[in-house]
Write a protein that holds these residues in place. Structure first.
Motif, PDB file in Angstrom:
ATOM      1  N   VAL A   1       1.010  -1.313  -0.008  1.00  0.00           N
ATOM      2  CA  VAL A   1      -0.224   0.039  -0.119  1.00  0.00           C
ATOM      3  C   VAL A   1       0.674   1.456  -0.015  1.00  0.00           C
ATOM      4  O   VAL A   1       1.905   1.178   0.633  1.00  0.00           O
ATOM      5  CB  VAL A   1      -0.932  -0.021   1.179  1.00  0.00           C
ATOM      6  CG1 VAL A   1      -2.024  -1.026   0.945  1.00  0.00           C
ATOM      7  CG2 VAL A   1      -0.204  -0.197   2.380  1.00  0.00           C
ATOM      8  N   SER A   2       0.476   2.270  -0.450  1.00  0.00           N
ATOM      9  CA  SER A   2       1.433   3.606  -0.736  1.00  0.00           C
ATOM     10  C   SER A   2       0.403   4.734  -0.648  1.00  0.00           C
ATOM     11  O   SER A   2      -0.802   4.722  -1.092  1.00  0.00           O
ATOM     12  CB  SER A   2       2.408   3.438  -1.950  1.00  0.00           C
ATOM     13  OG  SER A   2       1.893   4.214  -2.958  1.00  0.00           O
ATOM     14  N   LEU A   3       1.228   5.774  -0.350  1.00  0.00           N
ATOM     15  CA  LEU A   3       0.540   7.214  -0.258  1.00  0.00           C
ATOM     16  C   LEU A   3       0.708   7.769  -1.685  1.00  0.00           C
ATOM     17  O   LEU A   3       1.785   8.145  -2.139  1.00  0.00           O
ATOM     18  CB  LEU A   3       0.932   8.007   0.581  1.00  0.00           C
ATOM     19  CG  LEU A   3       0.252   9.431   1.000  1.00  0.00           C
ATOM     20  CD1 LEU A   3      -1.070   9.145   1.419  1.00  0.00           C
ATOM     21  CD2 LEU A   3       0.931  10.319   1.933  1.00  0.00           C
ATOM     22  N   ASN A   4      -0.585   8.227  -2.588  1.00  0.00           N
ATOM     23  CA  ASN A   4      -0.230   8.928  -3.801  1.00  0.00           C
ATOM     24  C   ASN A   4      -1.186  10.187  -3.627  1.00  0.00           C
ATOM     25  O   ASN A   4      -2.217   9.942  -3.793  1.00  0.00           O
ATOM     26  CB  ASN A   4      -0.674   7.995  -4.908  1.00  0.00           C
ATOM     27  CG  ASN A   4      -0.549   8.659  -6.328  1.00  0.00           C
ATOM     28  OD1 ASN A   4      -0.486   9.880  -6.125  1.00  0.00           O
ATOM     29  ND2 ASN A   4      -0.813   8.037  -7.252  1.00  0.00           N
ATOM     30  N   GLY A   5      -0.412  11.310  -3.492  1.00  0.00           N
ATOM     31  CA  GLY A   5      -1.034  12.670  -3.126  1.00  0.00           C
ATOM     32  C   GLY A   5      -1.825  12.366  -1.612  1.00  0.00           C
ATOM     33  O   GLY A   5      -1.176  12.026  -0.856  1.00  0.00           O
ATOM     34  N   THR A   6      -3.208  12.386  -1.656  1.00  0.00           N
ATOM     35  CA  THR A   6      -3.741  11.949  -0.285  1.00  0.00           C
ATOM     36  C   THR A   6      -4.363  10.800  -0.619  1.00  0.00           C
ATOM     37  O   THR A   6      -5.341  10.170   0.411  1.00  0.00           O
ATOM     38  CB  THR A   6      -4.910  13.086  -0.047  1.00  0.00           C
ATOM     39  OG1 THR A   6      -5.820  13.321  -1.175  1.00  0.00           O
ATOM     40  CG2 THR A   6      -4.171  14.281   0.184  1.00  0.00           C
TER      41      THR A   6
END
Ligand code: F6P
Length: 341
Positions: free
Chosen positions: A306-311
């Motif tokens: 899982v990862s953060l892309n923007g918000t």
């Protein structure tokens, strides 16, 4: 479904919030069961687990460290490997693993997934050096701690008319140094991505001093002068064979003092940056990542993290996170450099 969770590599504020997010969502939405592997891959290799009932994760989002313990164990060594791990999973009735860790952990998780194990990942590092995620939890906390400490160094530097050097973590990249240095108004920020000469550093220190300021230098542990081959290391290797860093601040101090005539002192912030309660930002990010990891398991997205892309929280393949570091781009350094001296 029974899910095993592990935390591996250096500890990081927010690990417990990930565990809590995953367990609460898994129980509430899917009726899943959870166990934790003790001390990272060591627990996986040895089949050493504890039950994680809902009560165990009560109130732990704000707790530093990891309730499961961690280690830098390599799951392919110490009697490990895919067959041994699969054997433990079958015996213990564990259907899938959530591995929370940095590059080394995710690289091992990829190899195990390629060998047929059902693993999803959650990226972790205070250094914020993992590609394919905008921020890692723990980074915000480390920057807060470093900034607070540097603010304190500044007042003592001003009282004694000294140059103060704050050495922060950052093995390959200078994100913690860049952000804490900018936040605290440092007169020079030294990062692994940018080789700088000692004369240039002394010139920045002198400029600040000549304006009546107590010069403040923030240096990442992985920084090297233009004359140095490697980052400064004097304490041998860790279990992955990586040099133990630390001490570049002490190495720079006498050199700066000799060139400027200004008394110079260095402080290594070290593991203080990884300890204690996570910031609200990190708690929220970590909780969301933990919850999203449950979606990864339910959807059978083995070999992804899982990862953060923007918000937004998104799912990316382990490959996207591995082999490429998220370094400080040139324009971010140039932007900060305008204010040096
Ligand atoms: O990867 C995070 C980190 O804190 C690095 O910045 C640092 O070089 C390393 O871990 C230190 O690891 P250890 O706690 O094993 O000495």
């Amino acid at each position: 479904m029974k899910i095993g969770i592990l935390t591996s590599g250096g500890d990081c504020p927010g690990l417990n919030a990930v565990i809590r997010g995953a367990v609460l969502k898994g129980i509430a939405v899917h009726g899943q069961e959870f166990v934790g592997f003790r001390d990272g891959w060591r627990g996986v290799v040895e089949g050493d687990i504890i039950d994680i009932p809902r009560t165990l994760v009560r109130g732990i989002a704000k707790q530093g460290g990891t309730i499961l313990g961690t280690s830098r164990t390599n799951p392919f060594e110490n009697g490990g490997g895919p067959a041994v791990i699969k054997g433990h999973m079958d015996r213990l009735g564990i259907d899938a693993i959530i591995a929370i860790g940095g590059e080394g952990t995710l690289a091992a998780a990829k190899r195990l997934t390629d060998a047929g194990l059902r693993i999803v990942g959650v990226p972790k590092t205070i250094d914020n050096d993992l590609d394919a995620t905008d921020y890692t939890f723990g980074f915000d906390t480390a920057v807060e701690i470093a900034t607070e400490a540097i603010d304190r160094l500044r007042t003592t530097g001003e009282s004694h008319h000294r140059c103060m050097i704050a050495e922060v973590m950052g093995r390959h990249v200078g994100w913690i140094a860049l952000h804490s240095g900018m936040a605290s108004g440092a007169h020079a920020i030294l990062i692994p991505e940018q080789r700088v000469s000692i004369d240039q550093i002394a010139a920045w220190v002198k400029l600040a001093h000549d304006r009546g300021r107590a010069p403040l230098v923030v240096v990442a542990e992985g920084f090297a002068l233009d004359t140095m081959g490697e980052a400064h290391s004097e304490r041998g290797l860790d279990t992955f064979g990586r040099p133990r860093l630390g001490g570049i601040g002490e190495r720079l101090a006498p050199e700066i003092e000799a060139r400027t005539g200004i008394e110079t002192r260095a402080t290594v912030l070290g593991h203080i940056q990884r300890g204690g309660v996570p910031t609200a930002f990190d708690r929220v990010l970590a909780t969301r990542l933990g919850m999203a990891a449950i979606d990864s398991v339910v959807e059978g997205r083995w070999g992804t993290m899982v990862s953060l892309n923007g918000t937004d929280i998104v799912h990316v393949g382990f490959d996207a996170a591995l082999g490429r570091l998220k370094t400080v781009p040139q324009d971010r350094y140039d932007e900060a450099r305008v204010l040096f001296g």
